[in-house]
Design a protein around this motif. Sequence first.
Motif, PDB file in Angstrom:
ATOM      1  N   LEU A 110      -0.411 -42.916  13.428  1.00 35.62           N
ATOM      2  CA  LEU A 110       0.431 -41.954  14.145  1.00 35.62           C
ATOM      3  C   LEU A 110      -0.395 -41.014  15.005  1.00 35.62           C
ATOM      4  N   LEU A 111      -1.628 -40.733  14.591  1.00 35.56           N
ATOM      5  CA  LEU A 111      -2.472 -39.812  15.353  1.00 35.56           C
ATOM      6  C   LEU A 111      -2.963 -40.427  16.661  1.00 35.56           C
ATOM      7  N   PHE A 112      -2.853 -41.745  16.796  1.00 36.45           N
ATOM      8  CA  PHE A 112      -3.291 -42.380  18.038  1.00 36.45           C
ATOM      9  C   PHE A 112      -2.179 -42.443  19.071  1.00 36.45           C
ATOM     10  N   LEU A 113      -0.953 -42.029  18.692  1.00 38.07           N
ATOM     11  CA  LEU A 113       0.142 -41.997  19.648  1.00 38.07           C
ATOM     12  C   LEU A 113       0.003 -40.791  20.567  1.00 38.07           C
ATOM     13  N   ASP A 114       0.528 -40.937  21.787  1.00 36.31           N
ATOM     14  CA  ASP A 114       0.575 -39.808  22.705  1.00 36.31           C
ATOM     15  C   ASP A 114       1.485 -38.724  22.100  1.00 36.31           C
ATOM     16  N   PRO A 115       1.173 -37.431  22.274  1.00 34.17           N
ATOM     17  CA  PRO A 115       2.002 -36.367  21.668  1.00 34.17           C
ATOM     18  C   PRO A 115       3.484 -36.475  22.018  1.00 34.17           C
ATOM     19  N   LEU A 116       3.802 -36.814  23.272  1.00 29.15           N
ATOM     20  CA  LEU A 116       5.212 -36.927  23.655  1.00 29.15           C
ATOM     21  C   LEU A 116       5.882 -38.089  22.938  1.00 29.15           C
ATOM     22  N   ILE A 117       5.158 -39.213  22.835  1.00 24.30           N
ATOM     23  CA  ILE A 117       5.708 -40.374  22.128  1.00 24.30           C
ATOM     24  C   ILE A 117       5.883 -40.065  20.644  1.00 24.30           C
ATOM     25  N   LEU A 118       4.918 -39.354  20.077  1.00 28.72           N
ATOM     26  CA  LEU A 118       5.002 -38.978  18.665  1.00 28.72           C
ATOM     27  C   LEU A 118       6.197 -38.051  18.429  1.00 28.72           C
ATOM     28  N   GLN A 119       6.424 -37.114  19.336  1.00 28.85           N
ATOM     29  CA  GLN A 119       7.553 -36.208  19.185  1.00 28.85           C
ATOM     30  C   GLN A 119       8.872 -36.964  19.293  1.00 28.85           C
ATOM     31  N   ASP A 120       8.939 -37.935  20.206  1.00 33.26           N
ATOM     32  CA  ASP A 120      10.146 -38.751  20.331  1.00 33.26           C
ATOM     33  C   ASP A 120      10.385 -39.550  19.062  1.00 33.26           C
ATOM     34  N   LEU A 121       9.322 -40.089  18.468  1.00 32.55           N
ATOM     35  CA  LEU A 121       9.453 -40.827  17.211  1.00 32.55           C
ATOM     36  C   LEU A 121       9.971 -39.916  16.109  1.00 32.55           C
ATOM     37  N   LYS A 535      -0.776 -32.910  17.376  1.00 31.09           N
ATOM     38  CA  LYS A 535      -0.087 -33.982  16.661  1.00 31.09           C
ATOM     39  C   LYS A 535       0.097 -33.669  15.168  1.00 31.09           C
ATOM     40  N   LEU A 536      -0.862 -33.005  14.566  1.00 25.61           N
ATOM     41  CA  LEU A 536      -0.780 -32.757  13.127  1.00 25.61           C
ATOM     42  C   LEU A 536       0.456 -31.950  12.738  1.00 25.61           C
ATOM     43  N   PRO A 537       0.838 -30.897  13.483  1.00 24.08           N
ATOM     44  CA  PRO A 537       2.079 -30.176  13.110  1.00 24.08           C
ATOM     45  C   PRO A 537       3.318 -31.069  13.180  1.00 24.08           C
ATOM     46  N   ILE A 538       3.364 -31.966  14.166  1.00 25.79           N
ATOM     47  CA  ILE A 538       4.523 -32.862  14.276  1.00 25.79           C
ATOM     48  C   ILE A 538       4.597 -33.767  13.054  1.00 25.79           C
ATOM     49  N   ILE A 539       3.445 -34.316  12.643  1.00 25.88           N
ATOM     50  CA  ILE A 539       3.404 -35.197  11.472  1.00 25.88           C
ATOM     51  C   ILE A 539       3.766 -34.416  10.211  1.00 25.88           C
ATOM     52  N   ALA A 540       3.318 -33.157  10.139  1.00 23.86           N
ATOM     53  CA  ALA A 540       3.638 -32.335   8.964  1.00 23.86           C
ATOM     54  C   ALA A 540       5.146 -32.101   8.865  1.00 23.86           C
ATOM     55  N   ASP A 541       5.794 -31.836  10.002  1.00 24.96           N
ATOM     56  CA  ASP A 541       7.241 -31.650  10.001  1.00 24.96           C
ATOM     57  C   ASP A 541       7.957 -32.933   9.595  1.00 24.96           C
ATOM     58  N   MET A 542       7.467 -34.060  10.072  1.00 23.61           N
ATOM     59  CA  MET A 542       8.065 -35.343   9.714  1.00 23.61           C
ATOM     60  C   MET A 542       7.926 -35.592   8.213  1.00 23.61           C
ATOM     61  N   ALA A 543       6.763 -35.283   7.677  1.00 28.50           N
ATOM     62  CA  ALA A 543       6.532 -35.508   6.250  1.00 28.50           C
ATOM     63  C   ALA A 543       7.452 -34.623   5.418  1.00 28.50           C
ATOM     64  N   LEU A 544       7.647 -33.378   5.861  1.00 29.75           N
ATOM     65  CA  LEU A 544       8.515 -32.458   5.128  1.00 29.75           C
ATOM     66  C   LEU A 544       9.964 -32.936   5.137  1.00 29.75           C
ATOM     67  N   LEU A 545      10.409 -33.452   6.280  1.00 31.33           N
ATOM     68  CA  LEU A 545      11.790 -33.868   6.416  1.00 31.33           C
ATOM     69  C   LEU A 545      12.050 -35.217   5.748  1.00 31.33           C
ATOM     70  N   LEU A 546      11.112 -36.187   5.963  1.00 31.44           N
ATOM     71  CA  LEU A 546      11.355 -37.560   5.509  1.00 31.44           C
ATOM     72  C   LEU A 546      10.755 -37.861   4.150  1.00 31.44           C
ATOM     73  N   GLY A 547       9.894 -36.974   3.679  1.00 29.44           N
ATOM     74  CA  GLY A 547       9.208 -37.243   2.418  1.00 29.44           C
ATOM     75  C   GLY A 547      10.138 -37.616   1.283  1.00 29.44           C
ATOM     76  N   PRO A 548      11.181 -36.818   1.011  1.00 30.98           N
ATOM     77  CA  PRO A 548      12.084 -37.173  -0.109  1.00 30.98           C
ATOM     78  C   PRO A 548      12.766 -38.530   0.089  1.00 30.98           C
ATOM     79  N   SER A 549      13.092 -38.844   1.334  1.00 33.15           N
ATOM     80  CA  SER A 549      13.774 -40.118   1.583  1.00 33.15           C
ATOM     81  C   SER A 549      12.845 -41.309   1.423  1.00 33.15           C
TER      82      SER A 549
END
Length: 878
Positions: A110-121, A535-549
């Motif tokens: 995920l860290l190799f994705l462009d920031p805009l693409i990562l945010q869209d994901l 990118k790390l803050p975006i991944i952290a938000d994703m982990a917080l939201l999707l982690g339980p699922s």
Amino acid sequence: MAACRWPITTVVLNLLLAGLAGWYSVEGLRINTSTTDMISPEAPFRRDAEAYRRAFPFADDQIVVVVDSPSSDQSDAAATRLAELMREHPESLADVEVPSADPYFRRYGLLFLDPLILQDLATRLAGAQAALGTLNEAPNLRGLASMFGLVLEHAGEDAPATLSDLLGRLADATDSVTSGRPEAVSWTGLIKLNDDERFGDRRFVTAQAVLADTAFGRGRPAVDAVRRAIDALKGEPEGSGVDARVTGAIVLRQTELDTVADTAGIATILSFILVTAVLTVGMRSWRMIAAMMITLMIGLTLSAGLAAAVVGRLNLISVTCAVIFFGLGDDFGSHLGLRYQEERRRGHPPPAAVLEAARSVGGPLSLSTLCAIIGFLSFVPTEYMGLAEFGVISALGMVVALFISLTLLPALFILMPPGPGVVRVEREDRAYATWMTRHNSALLGVTAFTALASLAALPLVRLDVNPLNLQDRRTEAVRTYRELAEVPRTSPYSVNILQSDLASAQAMADQLRDNEQVSGARTFASFIPKEQDAKLPIIADMALLLGPSLSAPAEVAALSPADRAEAVATLRNDLTRFAQGDTGNPEARAAAQRFAEALERVSSGGEERLTEIDRALTGGIPPLLGRLREGLDVERPVTAQDVPDSIRRRWIAPDGQARVEALPTHDISDGRDMARFANAVLAVAPHATGAPVTVTQAGRIVLRAFAEATALTLVLMALVLLAVQRSLSGMVLILVPLVIAALWTMAVAGLLDIPFNFANVIVLPLLFALGVSSSIHMVARGQELERSGTHGTNYGIELLVTSTPLAVLVSTLTTSTAFATLAISSHRGLSSMGMLLAIAILFTIISALLVLPSLMIGWHRWVHRHTPAADPTSPTRR
């Protein structure tokens, strides 16, 4: 002559020497088809390539397997399984790797994705949180039915386009099961979890070949091991619908070696047959032909033994030495044999006829051999070692041919004396001679015109030194290599630059990226994600939201056939209800209808079909969920220390040197495009290496060697002929027809668009080496007539009714037919060599039997017109 006095001893000694030479050649002779090794290792680009090889030896003897399948998930699984199968052959394969399957990329992808693409994901995954949770609890048909029950219930007119795409792909996968060619859905591709756009559904497996210690198949065990692994993969579920093709340096070399070896064998046999046929028509004496064929076979064996002792290996050019020996060796026998028949028709007994024939043609044969050796050795002073080795082997062959023609062949004539041959009808001979004498001026005019026209066609002549263009394009290795070259990211035509450290490598890469010929430049730093702070803050938000699922669930029980049937029925009902409803956009409803119809068709296929549909529709869900869990478990920036050794060793050498890889902007298979790319990189990095640099620099060396060798051949031949002939006119008469034949050959090559290459560049030096024999024999016979007192009109007629023109015709025809056999090769280098050599020898026939006699007759007339009282035996008359 000693050979005629002791013929049995001569034959026995030759047989013993041939047996020893044959044994030694089998034991000591190898074949190397590398075109790079044909250039002197002292050439600057060879030294740069060797420095790179020492720093990064992984680039040597590499095998690349290209894996394609309908989906990226299936390609991942197939490549991983193929690597496992290849590792079962450690005796032939080492360092088997799947670069895309490295755990490093799974964890930090995920860290190799462009920031805009990562945010869209992140936005898309947030909207699919509930669906992901459902699939995480049941990654099978039951979970898929539950997910769509949830999704379709809330799909309104503003349903995202991704829903239509998902439904359409699931319908396609279901239809593929019905058709008997299952294609699994790629869930990671649907979500675009990683930057798979670089290679799509293509994956690569690489390995180092463990070379065998054999003369002709060093890479064959490794290639065979890969093919066995591919065959095993095709018999497993992971290999269904997978296309795996093999290429790489070692595979290309082994494929080329097999092609060349097969061609050389077939061409040798065919040339032997054709030479025999031509000799049969020209001599009409089976004893003489048998003696010549025995002589050629023994001479070929002796030449092979000398080649093994002096050079030790054959290359792409010298592998044709057997064909060349047949083409040249019979020249000597033809002149000796036909002169023998001429003496027999004059009434001489066999021993006397042999001695007189050897005395008469021995001098011209020796001079022809010397001139041929000069032509063959003209490449020795150049940096083109491939032709230098060929020249040495061929020169040794000429010495052997002369030796056995003046020893073994006369001895065989004594032991099984041939007859005088068929007495030719003199009227036919005189018709040709009379025609030539009457029309020599017109022939000279036509010759001058065609020579000038050939000069005008010379700009069409081109040089193509890309070694890939020499190989059979139909082979899998070549087709795959060319396909990879079409895409810059996978192009094997990259250029590498060695730098002292990573900082210097980065600076060089930055400089190269500004070059219009370069699409990208990579270093070790390319494998450390950039813009990680964003990118790390975006991944952290994703982990917080999707982690339980995405939490790893308890082990999911396998579905029974009844469970699968129930899930399919539920899914089909939900899809039908959605498709027939008035909510959702039209594209989504149409896709849902198509998916429902496909499920209806597959549901009647029984338990086996339901198992296949479960695997095709949901088999990619567990890999997706696993990669999401790994990718979201990143809490700190990635540093150079996190990059594994499997990647580091390919970019940082043990001594700290770092490499830079520059990629072209497009397919540069064409030599001109390749030269532009190589020159652009060399302008910035003079010590760069790689295929484009090697091919471009080698081409310059070949062109220079070609010019140097041709000039050296002409100069040395002129000096030798002048010294032996002691007459400027004799030297000019011998060389002018060869120069004209060379012009004709180059013009035809340009008009037919037959480029000169690593293999066929020998044509012109070889033309002089071969054609000089015919000219020498014709001029020598003319001088013999002059010394006998033949003058005026009778000179031309008497010259052309002797056995010499027939000997020239027979010998050049056998040479031409022998070389023409190479044209049947599927190896484009050898086939073009055969075609051009056959054309060149055909032109030497025309030059020797039309141009040269016209020159000789014209010169003879001019001399007698201006010096009518001159002594006919004077050197000025020669």
